[in-house]
Design an enzyme around this catalytic site. Sequence first.
Site, PDB file in Angstrom:
ATOM      1  CD  GLN A 259      54.709 -17.418 -24.302  1.00  0.00           C
ATOM      2  OE1 GLN A 259      54.783 -18.574 -23.916  1.00  0.00           O
ATOM      3  NE2 GLN A 259      55.707 -16.816 -24.924  1.00  0.00           N
ATOM      4  CG  HIS A 262      54.946 -21.273 -27.815  1.00  0.00           C
ATOM      5  ND1 HIS A 262      56.051 -21.755 -28.459  1.00  0.00           N
ATOM      6  CD2 HIS A 262      55.369 -20.184 -27.127  1.00  0.00           C
ATOM      7  CE1 HIS A 262      57.101 -20.990 -28.188  1.00  0.00           C
ATOM      8  NE2 HIS A 262      56.711 -20.031 -27.387  1.00  0.00           N
ATOM      9  CD  GLU A 327      57.536 -20.761 -19.970  1.00  0.00           C
ATOM     10  OE1 GLU A 327      58.439 -21.236 -20.697  1.00  0.00           O
ATOM     11  OE2 GLU A 327      56.321 -20.868 -20.254  1.00  0.00           O
ATOM     12  CG  HIS A 328      57.548 -16.357 -20.663  1.00  0.00           C
ATOM     13  ND1 HIS A 328      56.911 -17.485 -21.149  1.00  0.00           N
ATOM     14  CD2 HIS A 328      58.828 -16.426 -21.098  1.00  0.00           C
ATOM     15  CE1 HIS A 328      57.772 -18.197 -21.857  1.00  0.00           C
ATOM     16  NE2 HIS A 328      58.943 -17.584 -21.841  1.00  0.00           N
ATOM     17  CG  ASP A 361      60.640 -16.496 -26.472  1.00  0.00           C
ATOM     18  OD1 ASP A 361      60.847 -16.986 -25.352  1.00  0.00           O
ATOM     19  OD2 ASP A 361      59.500 -16.418 -26.981  1.00  0.00           O
ATOM     20  CG  HIS A 420      81.335 -43.652  10.575  1.00  0.00           C
ATOM     21  ND1 HIS A 420      80.838 -44.858  10.162  1.00  0.00           N
ATOM     22  CD2 HIS A 420      81.030 -42.735   9.600  1.00  0.00           C
ATOM     23  CE1 HIS A 420      80.250 -44.699   8.985  1.00  0.00           C
ATOM     24  NE2 HIS A 420      80.355 -43.423   8.621  1.00  0.00           N
TER      25      HIS A 420
END
Length: 430
Positions: A259, A262, A327-328, A361, A420
């Site tokens: 990670q 990235h 996230e992960h 991934d 209505h």
Amino acid sequence: MIQLLRFSDPGFEAAFAAIVTRGESAQADVEGVVRGIIADVRQRGDAALIDYTARFDRLQLTAETLQVTDAEIETACGQVSATSMAALELAAERIAAYHRKQKTETWLSTDEEDVLLGQMVRPLDRVGIYVPGGKASYPSSVLMNAIPAKVAGVGEVVMVVPMPGGEINPHVLAAARIAGVDKIFKVGGAQAVAALAYGTASVPRVDKITGPGNIYVATAKQFVFGQVDIDMIAGPSEILVINDGSGNPAHIAADLLSQAEHDELASSVLITTDAAFAEQVRVEVEAQLATLSRQAIARQSIDRFGAVILAQDLDEAIAFSNRIAPEHLELAVDNPFAILPKIRHAGAIFMGHHTPEAAGDYLAGPNHTLPTGGTARFFSPLGVEDFVKKSSIVSFSQAGLQRLGASIVHIAELEGLEAHAKSVSIRLEK
């Protein structure tokens, strides 16, 4: 060396808050720039795209060369080895197979004899997918965004991808062909998002925009939401590993660095119950960092937003994980299925010592476009559901309206909506 923290440390909350809020500091400065770009693209269309592409990507385009041609795709595919093509095709097959299981169908209910209810499921007409360029090229992002759209039955998939200096990783175009992308444009950044949202003479307007990008792309998606749908507001990538002292410290270090490479804002965190294991991982992170081609990026990420946290037990680790909704999430423990029921919030969960996050991934099958920054508390991974819309179906017979009409009229009158009520009562008159 990656910092070592304990939940009991007096400065723990402040130290971790710096990690959690790492993507927020530049937001205000970016917003003004993005608003200006969107307004310019709305007003000048292709001319604005051409200007911004020349300025930001050093690429001179014309209205005729904005779109990637079939010949350019063919040339790119010719540059991809048979081994690489086979790997991308395998990934595509697995991603498609997984996402086909997510499909929902139109349904009708006949539970009542005089009223028919149901739900019609229809794919979106056209979607735009954003594929990052710049620091790295991501053919996997093409597959993860385009394939669920195609499985859902979307009529047209339009892809935008920046090509700095005119260069594009051929694997990105090969992945687009494999995934069935219909049109590709050589633009990126906030200007590409604006073009997809509002349309230009060359770029067709879409119904939804998906795919990750930098802070300018994420901010632009936020601003055009409502004009089009979007998948989510993606922030910097993150991984949290929960460990009980079992496994190989070198493996965990490699997962953290997967990670960190990235970008500089990525966050890599290990929570372990074993102090000796924690120290071994810290040493391994340093050793492996020295061998990475993206060492400078990973170093900044690890030093600023990486952490190894010592927990008293797995329950403390799990409670913290649920609090930050990563996230992960890797459950690098002896028996991950024993603690899985306790996990409440995570984008994707990787079980055991033989399931690195990188498997997800690329070709495990589930989508790698995941909620970040704690939004896994309410967002889900990208999937087929993101590329369909649903319409309610209602059909009353005369008997059904006679049976239920008085209650409908009553509720309408409670709300003071006379017309209505009248639209129903007029049908109840004999």
